[in-house]
Design a protein around this motif. Structure first.
Motif, short mmCIF file in Angstrom:
data_model
loop_
_atom_site.label_atom_id
_atom_site.label_comp_id
_atom_site.label_asym_id
_atom_site.label_seq_id
_atom_site.Cartn_x
_atom_site.Cartn_y
_atom_site.Cartn_z
N LEU A 193 0.86 -1.18 0.00
CA LEU A 193 0.00 0.00 0.00
C LEU A 193 0.90 1.24 0.00
O LEU A 193 1.73 1.40 0.89
CB LEU A 193 -0.90 -0.02 1.24
N SER A 194 0.73 2.09 -1.00
CA SER A 194 1.63 3.24 -1.17
C SER A 194 0.85 4.49 -1.54
O SER A 194 -0.31 4.43 -1.92
CB SER A 194 2.63 2.92 -2.28
N SER A 195 1.55 5.62 -1.47
CA SER A 195 0.92 6.90 -1.81
C SER A 195 0.59 7.01 -3.29
O SER A 195 -0.20 7.87 -3.69
CB SER A 195 1.86 8.05 -1.42
N ASN A 196 1.20 6.15 -4.10
CA ASN A 196 1.00 6.22 -5.56
C ASN A 196 -0.47 6.13 -5.95
O ASN A 196 -0.87 6.64 -7.00
CB ASN A 196 1.79 5.12 -6.27
N ILE A 197 -1.26 5.47 -5.11
CA ILE A 197 -2.68 5.32 -5.45
C ILE A 197 -3.39 6.67 -5.51
O ILE A 197 -4.39 6.82 -6.20
CB ILE A 197 -3.42 4.37 -4.48
N ARG A 246 -2.93 3.97 8.22
CA ARG A 246 -1.68 3.38 7.72
C ARG A 246 -0.93 4.35 6.82
O ARG A 246 0.29 4.37 6.81
CB ARG A 246 -1.96 2.07 6.96
N LEU A 247 -1.67 5.15 6.05
CA LEU A 247 -1.00 6.09 5.15
C LEU A 247 -0.93 7.51 5.72
O LEU A 247 0.07 8.20 5.54
CB LEU A 247 -1.70 6.12 3.78
N PHE A 248 -1.97 7.96 6.39
CA PHE A 248 -2.02 9.37 6.82
C PHE A 248 -1.45 9.53 8.22
O PHE A 248 -1.90 8.89 9.17
CB PHE A 248 -3.48 9.86 6.77
N ARG A 280 1.95 9.19 3.76
CA ARG A 280 3.29 8.58 3.68
C ARG A 280 3.50 7.94 2.31
O ARG A 280 2.55 7.42 1.72
CB ARG A 280 3.45 7.50 4.75
N THR A 281 4.76 7.92 1.89
CA THR A 281 5.07 7.27 0.61
C THR A 281 4.75 5.77 0.66
O THR A 281 4.31 5.20 -0.32
CB THR A 281 6.56 7.46 0.25
N LEU A 282 4.97 5.16 1.82
CA LEU A 282 4.65 3.74 1.99
C LEU A 282 3.91 3.58 3.32
O LEU A 282 4.25 4.24 4.30
CB LEU A 282 5.95 2.91 2.00
N ALA A 283 2.92 2.68 3.33
CA ALA A 283 2.05 2.56 4.50
C ALA A 283 2.77 1.92 5.69
O ALA A 283 3.60 1.02 5.52
CB ALA A 283 0.81 1.75 4.15
N GLU A 284 2.41 2.40 6.85
CA GLU A 284 2.84 1.78 8.10
C GLU A 284 2.40 0.32 8.06
O GLU A 284 1.30 0.02 7.60
CB GLU A 284 2.14 2.49 9.26
N GLY A 285 3.26 -0.58 8.53
CA GLY A 285 2.91 -2.00 8.52
C GLY A 285 3.52 -2.77 7.37
O GLY A 285 3.61 -3.98 7.41
N GLU A 286 3.98 -2.05 6.33
CA GLU A 286 4.68 -2.75 5.25
C GLU A 286 6.09 -3.10 5.74
O GLU A 286 6.66 -2.37 6.56
CB GLU A 286 4.77 -1.87 3.99
#
Lengths: 686, 123
Positions: A502-506, A531-533, A539-545
């Protein structure tokens, strides 16, 4: 690493980075110095009086191109009772000028030995950045009665620094000195002029005839005043928003630069200190951000990029016909092909973004003439997408570097080596197809279809582009959708396997419009979800990755520019509250950086750190961070060209108060937009 | 056998019109000099229409280099922009013109361009 107490002044790609005393003492890894055309022309510039170093009382960076330092002799180890004041005033224009003024406050006369140590390593900016030291050429120094020449020669490649002084000085191999007698309350001053030269055989400067546009200090001041006067005015109850906008406007002016290949045309350079040059991606995205405020920049950027669009295959430079460049450099490593930047084409997003910007620019400006002028380049760019970027033959843009020695592994905006991963943390092989680039390609085709129909008189081409775009959207929604997470994969590998993090690219996918309507709500939920905010931004990459790291360059930090496009995407799909939450966080973060957003800051939770933690080696000012507040203003106000006029549909965060943006230029002439913040933020989804 | 330099200019002249120069007008003269001898090549561009001659006439842009360097460029083995940065080629006058004409030079002969995955597997 850039020290926080360094002072930077610049004009185009000539800039000076020094300590807060004005001194320069560069080491291979310390990026202080006088730089021009990607070369360091001064690496040592140290002022002493009677053998003593000076201590800074204060400094002013008056404008981006000038600074003033107030100094006293001695080190600040104890109380200073100075009888002498020293003022260093400097400006960067066509050359580097410094005025030294010394005032004697003593009741007695003093005799002073004033000395400036001067030297240059002529390091290529890349050597400074990557800490490479071995030079292949030879250094030379020529001492003349009225000047000092520092030089570097490698074959026909020659770079030279010439130092002259208005007051008579004694020049020697390592600098110059003055002997001065000052009566009580007397002052003394000298003007020092430092010229940089790139000399070819026969003594001709490589920039000869190109320097006609180099500007003097007064012209620079006038130009800056004009620039500010021409831009829309922003009045805001939220004080730091107003300050952030002003700061951005001035920084954007500072970052304008005129490429050697297109004298007189200014485009945004990517960022100080490493990237004072033309980047395809950075320039295009910055132009998109600032369109409502500085539309002229889009026109020159499109023209400049078109004029150096790829025409042939060159594996070293990764050039293909129709490809838009990635980066151009003028230093020694580019000249001797130790680096491929003459120019380098290794990016897969600049080419579709070129088409996207042309359409967006026309929608605002009504400049159909430019759309006609660049028809050939647009068609070539679209052909590149179909013919040369589809390395697997399944209708996506892929990348795999052909320059395996000095080319870029990741040719998307997240260009660090470990930015693309599977959920288990493994890195995919090549070629790779990242998701946001497919979105840009979709958007480019949809937009080019409009241009083909309205300006190029080619409805068949328009139909074809629309058909291809629809097929791409369908294919993309099938292949990239991560079913168990309900978002789009960061990338595909050549076997079609998803890099399923899960990334910010979406967020960029929303901006491009490639997201199928029923899936948009889920994407919006992820973007403002925990996870992202972080509370500051996405975030560029989600927390938990597995690869998540709050200070991982593309694996967890928050990039203001990324967030501005995400906010734009959210608004496009009607998620105004979510867009406002992001705008609110980023603008709040800006207040901690004096209105100057850095390239990136840490992905730590807002409650945890209370302030945004700057990423250590981030560039500042950086063009697309500078453009961020402007795009956020656009998304908050919901300003959008619509059938020849400007539509306004504001959705401000609570506490933002009233915002006025006056004199927004466009095909409508100039209009104002007003908004008042009244939204309740607690209604946001978890 | 004709050298790459002559072939480059003859090709350009024969082409008559070059779409890549559609927005370009002006004159550019290459002065290829070695010892006391200088060979001149004059390119006249009028919105894409091209004429090449060997006249030594005033031009908007004048480019100096050695015949050997030019021969390498005409064969795609040297890059014009890098040569300019290195000082192996120098320019006076309108720099835009040389940047536009440089785009007409061939790429390196050993550059293969992007290759599709299936093509690689087949090869």
């Amino acid at each position: 690493m850039v020290q926080s107490n360094t002072i930077r002044i610049l004009d185009g790609n000539t800039f000076v980075v020094s300590e807060d005393t004005g001194d320069i003492e560069a080491t291979p890894s310390e990026p202080t110095g006088l730089f021009s055309i990607d070369t360091r022309f001064l690496s040592r510039w140290v002022l002493t009086i009677n053998g003593e170093r000076l201590n800074a009382l204060s400094y002013d960076d008056l404008q981006y191109y000038e600074a003033r330092f107030f100094l006293v002799p001695g080190l600040a180890t104890h109380y200073i009772d100075a009888k002498l004041s020293i003022i260093r005033e400097r400006a960067v224009t066509a050359s580097f000028r410094e005025t030294i003024t010394i005032l004697n406050h003593d009741e007695r006369a003093v005799d002073l030995e004033i000395r400036m140590d001067a030297g240059s390593d002529f390091a290529d900016l890349f050597q400074v950045k990557d800490e490479i030291v071995n030079k292949k050429g030879e250094h030379y120094t020529e001492v003349e009665a009225d000047r000092l020449r520092l030089g570097y020669r490698r074959g026909n490649f020659r770079r030279e620094t010439t130092i002259a002084s208005s007051e008579t000085a004694r020049f020697d191999q390592r600098g110059f000195a003055y002997t001065v007698h000052l009566e009580p309350n007397e002052e003394w001053s000298t003007d020092i002029d430092v010229q940089t030269a790139a000399i070819g055989p026969g003594g001709r400067d490589l920039r000869l005839g190109l320097q006609a546009h180099a500007r003097e200090r007064l012209a620079l001041q006038h130009d800056l005043e004009e620039w500010i006067a021409a831009a829309p005015k922003v009045n805001s109850e939220c004080e730091h928003l107003g300050r952030t906008y002003q700061r951005s406007l001035v920084d954007l002016a500072a970052l304008r630069f005129s490429p050697l290949t297109m004298p007189g045309q200014t485009v945004p350079a990517a960022g100080l200190p490493w990237f004072m040059t033309l980047f395809g991606r950075d320039s295009l995205l910055t132009c998109l951000q600032v369109l409502p405020f500085a539309p002229e920049m889009s026109r020159t950027t499109l023209r400049v990029l078109a004029s150096v669009q790829g025409t042939r295959f060159d594996d070293f430079r990764e050039e293909d016909p129709g490809r838009i460049l990635h980066e151009i450099r003028y230093g020694e490593t580019a000249a001797f092909e130790e680096q491929p930047h003459s120019p380098y084409y290794g990016s897969v997003d600049a080419t579709p973004l070129f088409v996207v910007l042309l359409d967006e620019y026309e929608r605002w400006s009504g400049d159909g003439a430019l759309v006609k002028e660049l028809e050939q380049e647009c068609r070539a760019a679209l052909k590149w997408i179909d013919d040369y970027a589809d390395l697997v033959g399944n209708g996506y843009i892929w990348y795999e570097r052909r320059n395996t020695d000095t080319g870029l592994e990741n040719q998307c905006w997240k260009d660090s080596w470990d930015s693309i991963s599977y959920r288990d943390g493994q890195l995919p092989g090549f070629p790779r197809a990242t998701c946001e680039v497919q979105g840009y390609a979709y958007d480019a085709k949809v937009r080019a279809a409009r241009l083909a129909r309205e300006f190029w008189d080619d409805p068949h081409y328009a139909d074809r582009l629309e058909r291809e775009a629809a097929e791409l959207k369908e294919r993309f929604n099938r292949d990239f959708w991560v079913a168990d997470g309900e978002y789009y994969a960061l990338a595909l590998d050549a076997d079609g396997r998803q890099a399923d993090v899960l990334s910010s690219n979406i967020g960029h996918l929303l901006w491009s419009g490639i997201v199928e309507e029923p899936r948009a709500a889920k994407i919006a939920q992820h973007l403002v979800g925990p996870r992202l905010f972080s509370g500051w931004g996405v975030r560029t990459l989600a927390e938990g990755e597995v690869r998540y790291n709050p200070i991982g360059y593309h694996n967890g930090t928050i990039w203001p520019f990324d967030n501005s496009f995400i906010a734009w995407g959210l608004r496009r799909y009607g998620f105004a509250e979510e867009a406002a939450a992001i705008a609110d966080g980023i603008i709040a973060a800006a207040s901690y950086f004096d209105g100057r957003l850095p390239e990136a800051f840490g992905g730590y939770r807002r409650e945890l750190t209370k302030f945004p933690v700057e990423y250590p080696t981030a560039c500042s000012p950086q063009a697309w961070s500078t453009g961020t507040p402007m795009l956020l203003l656009r998304t908050m106000l919901g300003i959008e060209p619509h059938e020849g006029h400007l539509a306004v549909e504001p959705r401000l965060p609570v506490g933002m108060g009233r915002i006025e943006v006056l004199d927004i230029p466009g095909r409508w002439g100039r209009v104002d937009a007003f908004a008042r913040g009244r939204m309740e933020m607690h209604r946001l989804a978890e | 056998m004709v050298d790459a330099t002559t072939r480059f200019f003859e090709d350009l002249d024969r082409r008559g019109f070059e779409p890549l120069l559609e927005k370009t007008s002006g004159t550019l003269r290459f002065d290829l000099h070695e010892d006391a001898q200088t060979t001149h090549w004059l390119i006249q561009v009028d919105r894409g229409r091209i004429r090449v001659s060997r006249e030594d006439r005033d031009a908007d842009t004048v480019v100096w280099t050695s015949p050997a360097m030019f021969e390498q460029m005409a064969a795609g083995r040297e890059d014009g922009i890098a040569a300019l940065l290195r000082g192996d080629m120098t320019v006076t006058g309108d720099a835009r013109l040389v940047v536009q004409i440089e785009r007409l030079f061939p790429g390196p002969p050993d550059s293969r361009g992007p290759r599709r995955l299936f093509a690689r597997e087949a090869g």
